[in-house]
Design a protein around this motif. Structure first.
Motif, PDB file in Angstrom:
ATOM      1  N   THR A 127       0.874  -1.165   0.000  1.00  0.00           N
ATOM      2  CA  THR A 127       0.000   0.000   0.000  1.00  0.00           C
ATOM      3  C   THR A 127       0.910   1.213   0.000  1.00  0.00           C
ATOM      4  O   THR A 127       1.777   1.345   0.872  1.00  0.00           O
ATOM      5  N   PHE A 128       0.733   2.074  -1.000  1.00  0.00           N
ATOM      6  CA  PHE A 128       1.576   3.246  -1.170  1.00  0.00           C
ATOM      7  C   PHE A 128       0.796   4.520  -0.879  1.00  0.00           C
ATOM      8  O   PHE A 128      -0.418   4.565  -1.063  1.00  0.00           O
ATOM      9  N   GLN A 129       1.504   5.547  -0.470  1.00  0.00           N
ATOM     10  CA  GLN A 129       0.904   6.861  -0.241  1.00  0.00           C
ATOM     11  C   GLN A 129       0.733   7.564  -1.589  1.00  0.00           C
ATOM     12  O   GLN A 129       1.679   7.645  -2.369  1.00  0.00           O
ATOM     13  N   TYR A 130      -0.460   8.045  -1.841  1.00  0.00           N
ATOM     14  CA  TYR A 130      -0.709   8.811  -3.062  1.00  0.00           C
ATOM     15  C   TYR A 130      -0.125  10.214  -2.908  1.00  0.00           C
ATOM     16  O   TYR A 130      -0.205  10.830  -1.843  1.00  0.00           O
ATOM     17  N   ARG A 131       0.479  10.732  -3.979  1.00  0.00           N
ATOM     18  CA  ARG A 131       0.946  12.117  -4.033  1.00  0.00           C
ATOM     19  C   ARG A 131       0.550  12.700  -5.379  1.00  0.00           C
ATOM     20  O   ARG A 131       0.707  12.051  -6.408  1.00  0.00           O
ATOM     21  N   SER A 132       0.081  13.935  -5.358  1.00  0.00           N
ATOM     22  CA  SER A 132      -0.228  14.642  -6.603  1.00  0.00           C
ATOM     23  C   SER A 132       1.091  15.025  -7.282  1.00  0.00           C
ATOM     24  O   SER A 132       2.171  14.853  -6.706  1.00  0.00           O
ATOM     25  N   LYS A 133       0.997  15.575  -8.463  1.00  0.00           N
ATOM     26  CA  LYS A 133       2.190  15.993  -9.203  1.00  0.00           C
ATOM     27  C   LYS A 133       3.019  16.978  -8.384  1.00  0.00           C
ATOM     28  O   LYS A 133       4.233  16.832  -8.266  1.00  0.00           O
ATOM     29  N   SER A 134       2.366  17.983  -7.789  1.00  0.00           N
ATOM     30  CA  SER A 134       3.112  18.976  -6.996  1.00  0.00           C
ATOM     31  C   SER A 134       3.672  18.342  -5.719  1.00  0.00           C
ATOM     32  O   SER A 134       4.781  18.673  -5.299  1.00  0.00           O
ATOM     33  N   GLU A 135       2.926  17.425  -5.111  1.00  0.00           N
ATOM     34  CA  GLU A 135       3.426  16.742  -3.920  1.00  0.00           C
ATOM     35  C   GLU A 135       4.607  15.827  -4.251  1.00  0.00           C
ATOM     36  O   GLU A 135       5.551  15.713  -3.468  1.00  0.00           O
ATOM     37  N   LEU A 136       4.564  15.186  -5.433  1.00  0.00           N
ATOM     38  CA  LEU A 136       5.701  14.363  -5.864  1.00  0.00           C
ATOM     39  C   LEU A 136       6.950  15.219  -6.039  1.00  0.00           C
ATOM     40  O   LEU A 136       8.049  14.810  -5.651  1.00  0.00           O
ATOM     41  N   ALA A 137       6.792  16.404  -6.614  1.00  0.00           N
ATOM     42  CA  ALA A 137       7.941  17.296  -6.808  1.00  0.00           C
ATOM     43  C   ALA A 137       8.553  17.687  -5.462  1.00  0.00           C
ATOM     44  O   ALA A 137       9.776  17.661  -5.288  1.00  0.00           O
ATOM     45  N   LYS A 138       7.699  18.023  -4.503  1.00  0.00           N
ATOM     46  CA  LYS A 138       8.182  18.371  -3.166  1.00  0.00           C
ATOM     47  C   LYS A 138       8.862  17.171  -2.515  1.00  0.00           C
ATOM     48  O   LYS A 138       9.915  17.298  -1.885  1.00  0.00           O
ATOM     49  N   TRP A 139       8.273  15.993  -2.674  1.00  0.00           N
ATOM     50  CA  TRP A 139       8.836  14.769  -2.098  1.00  0.00           C
ATOM     51  C   TRP A 139      10.206  14.465  -2.692  1.00  0.00           C
ATOM     52  O   TRP A 139      11.124  14.071  -1.978  1.00  0.00           O
ATOM     53  N   HIS A 140      10.369  14.662  -3.992  1.00  0.00           N
ATOM     54  CA  HIS A 140      11.680  14.457  -4.633  1.00  0.00           C
ATOM     55  C   HIS A 140      12.723  15.347  -3.975  1.00  0.00           C
ATOM     56  O   HIS A 140      13.852  14.921  -3.732  1.00  0.00           O
ATOM     57  N   ASP A 141      12.355  16.597  -3.697  1.00  0.00           N
ATOM     58  CA  ASP A 141      13.281  17.514  -3.031  1.00  0.00           C
ATOM     59  C   ASP A 141      13.653  17.002  -1.645  1.00  0.00           C
ATOM     60  O   ASP A 141      14.810  17.074  -1.237  1.00  0.00           O
ATOM     61  N   GLU A 142      12.667  16.468  -0.918  1.00  0.00           N
ATOM     62  CA  GLU A 142      12.935  15.926   0.415  1.00  0.00           C
ATOM     63  C   GLU A 142      13.880  14.732   0.343  1.00  0.00           C
ATOM     64  O   GLU A 142      14.807  14.611   1.155  1.00  0.00           O
ATOM     65  N   VAL A 143      13.667  13.854  -0.626  1.00  0.00           N
ATOM     66  CA  VAL A 143      14.537  12.683  -0.788  1.00  0.00           C
ATOM     67  C   VAL A 143      15.947  13.129  -1.160  1.00  0.00           C
ATOM     68  O   VAL A 143      16.930  12.604  -0.650  1.00  0.00           O
ATOM     69  N   ALA A 144      16.044  14.132  -2.023  1.00  0.00           N
ATOM     70  CA  ALA A 144      17.355  14.628  -2.445  1.00  0.00           C
ATOM     71  C   ALA A 144      18.149  15.213  -1.277  1.00  0.00           C
ATOM     72  O   ALA A 144      19.377  15.182  -1.282  1.00  0.00           O
ATOM     73  N   GLU A 145      17.447  15.719  -0.266  1.00  0.00           N
ATOM     74  CA  GLU A 145      18.122  16.320   0.890  1.00  0.00           C
ATOM     75  C   GLU A 145      18.548  15.300   1.934  1.00  0.00           C
ATOM     76  O   GLU A 145      19.303  15.632   2.849  1.00  0.00           O
ATOM     77  N   VAL A 164       5.738   4.103   1.581  1.00  0.00           N
ATOM     78  CA  VAL A 164       5.007   2.858   1.809  1.00  0.00           C
ATOM     79  C   VAL A 164       4.143   3.014   3.051  1.00  0.00           C
ATOM     80  O   VAL A 164       4.622   3.453   4.097  1.00  0.00           O
ATOM     81  N   ALA A 165       2.866   2.635   2.941  1.00  0.00           N
ATOM     82  CA  ALA A 165       1.928   2.765   4.054  1.00  0.00           C
ATOM     83  C   ALA A 165       1.524   1.411   4.649  1.00  0.00           C
ATOM     84  O   ALA A 165       0.916   1.364   5.710  1.00  0.00           O
ATOM     85  N   GLY A 166       1.869   0.321   3.968  1.00  0.00           N
ATOM     86  CA  GLY A 166       1.509  -0.991   4.471  1.00  0.00           C
ATOM     87  C   GLY A 166       1.816  -2.066   3.449  1.00  0.00           C
ATOM     88  O   GLY A 166       2.345  -1.794   2.382  1.00  0.00           O
ATOM     89  N   TRP A 167       1.487  -3.326   3.829  1.00  0.00           N
ATOM     90  CA  TRP A 167       1.697  -4.446   2.919  1.00  0.00           C
ATOM     91  C   TRP A 167       0.728  -5.559   3.244  1.00  0.00           C
ATOM     92  O   TRP A 167       0.092  -5.570   4.291  1.00  0.00           O
ATOM     93  N   ASP A 168       0.648  -6.519   2.333  1.00  0.00           N
ATOM     94  CA  ASP A 168      -0.237  -7.658   2.526  1.00  0.00           C
ATOM     95  C   ASP A 168       0.609  -8.878   2.899  1.00  0.00           C
ATOM     96  O   ASP A 168       0.706  -9.832   2.154  1.00  0.00           O
ATOM     97  N   LEU A 169       1.240  -8.809   4.057  1.00  0.00           N
ATOM     98  CA  LEU A 169       2.014  -9.920   4.613  1.00  0.00           C
ATOM     99  C   LEU A 169       1.411 -10.276   5.967  1.00  0.00           C
ATOM    100  O   LEU A 169       0.769  -9.437   6.606  1.00  0.00           O
ATOM    101  N   THR A 170       1.649 -11.493   6.423  1.00  0.00           N
ATOM    102  CA  THR A 170       1.150 -11.867   7.741  1.00  0.00           C
ATOM    103  C   THR A 170       1.913 -11.144   8.844  1.00  0.00           C
ATOM    104  O   THR A 170       1.385 -10.951   9.930  1.00  0.00           O
TER     105      THR A 170
END
Length: 134
Positions: free
Chosen positions: A31-49, A64-70
């Motif tokens: 399960t992944f967190q949704y990000r809009s185009k502008s949120e993805l751009a901001k997130w890229h900057d955060e990862v780069a830092e 990542v917000a979750g997974w389908d594992l036991t």
């Protein structure tokens, strides 16, 4: 047939082929967190830092917000996953980026640079897991 929503759900699910040494990738639904185009751009900057030696678990927790594992979805189990299956983090990131960017991914070189800096190579048009650079 599903209708397009202008206000997407806050998370989405996608199968990640977790590389298994000596075997075929094992599909795990994340399960992944949704990000809009502008949120993805901001997130890229955060990862780069982030420092180049940033913890894989911290990086995974950013999208990542979750997974389908036991096993419970928690930092300790994320760490166990990354330790047992060294390609898991790169595979999850590749699926997340492919699902988030879609067709734009092949032309968005700036976004990929932030992840390459952390040893995660993203390859345009590649459907399988992407291995960390040596």
């Amino acid at each position: 047939m599903a209708k397009l929503k202008l206000n997407p759900e806050p998370t989405f699910k996608a199968k990640v082929g977790v590389p298994v040494p000596g075997g075929a990738p094992e599909p795990v639904e994340f399960t992944f967190q949704y990000r809009s185009k502008s949120e993805l751009a901001k997130w890229h900057d955060e990862v780069a830092e982030l420092p180049k030696d940033a913890d894989e678990v911290a990086l995974l927790r950013m999208f990542v917000a979750g997974w389908d594992l036991t096993d419970e979805f928690c930092d300790d189990n994320l760490r166990r996953l990354c330790d047992a299956y060294p390609g898991a983090a790169a595979a999850a990131m590749d699926v997340y980026l492919r699902e988030s960017w879609g067709a734009r991914r092949e032309t968005d070189r700036g976004g990929r640079r932030a992840f390459q800096r952390h040893g995660v190579e993203t390859v345009p048009g590649r459907a399988g897991p992407v291995r960390p650079r040596a």
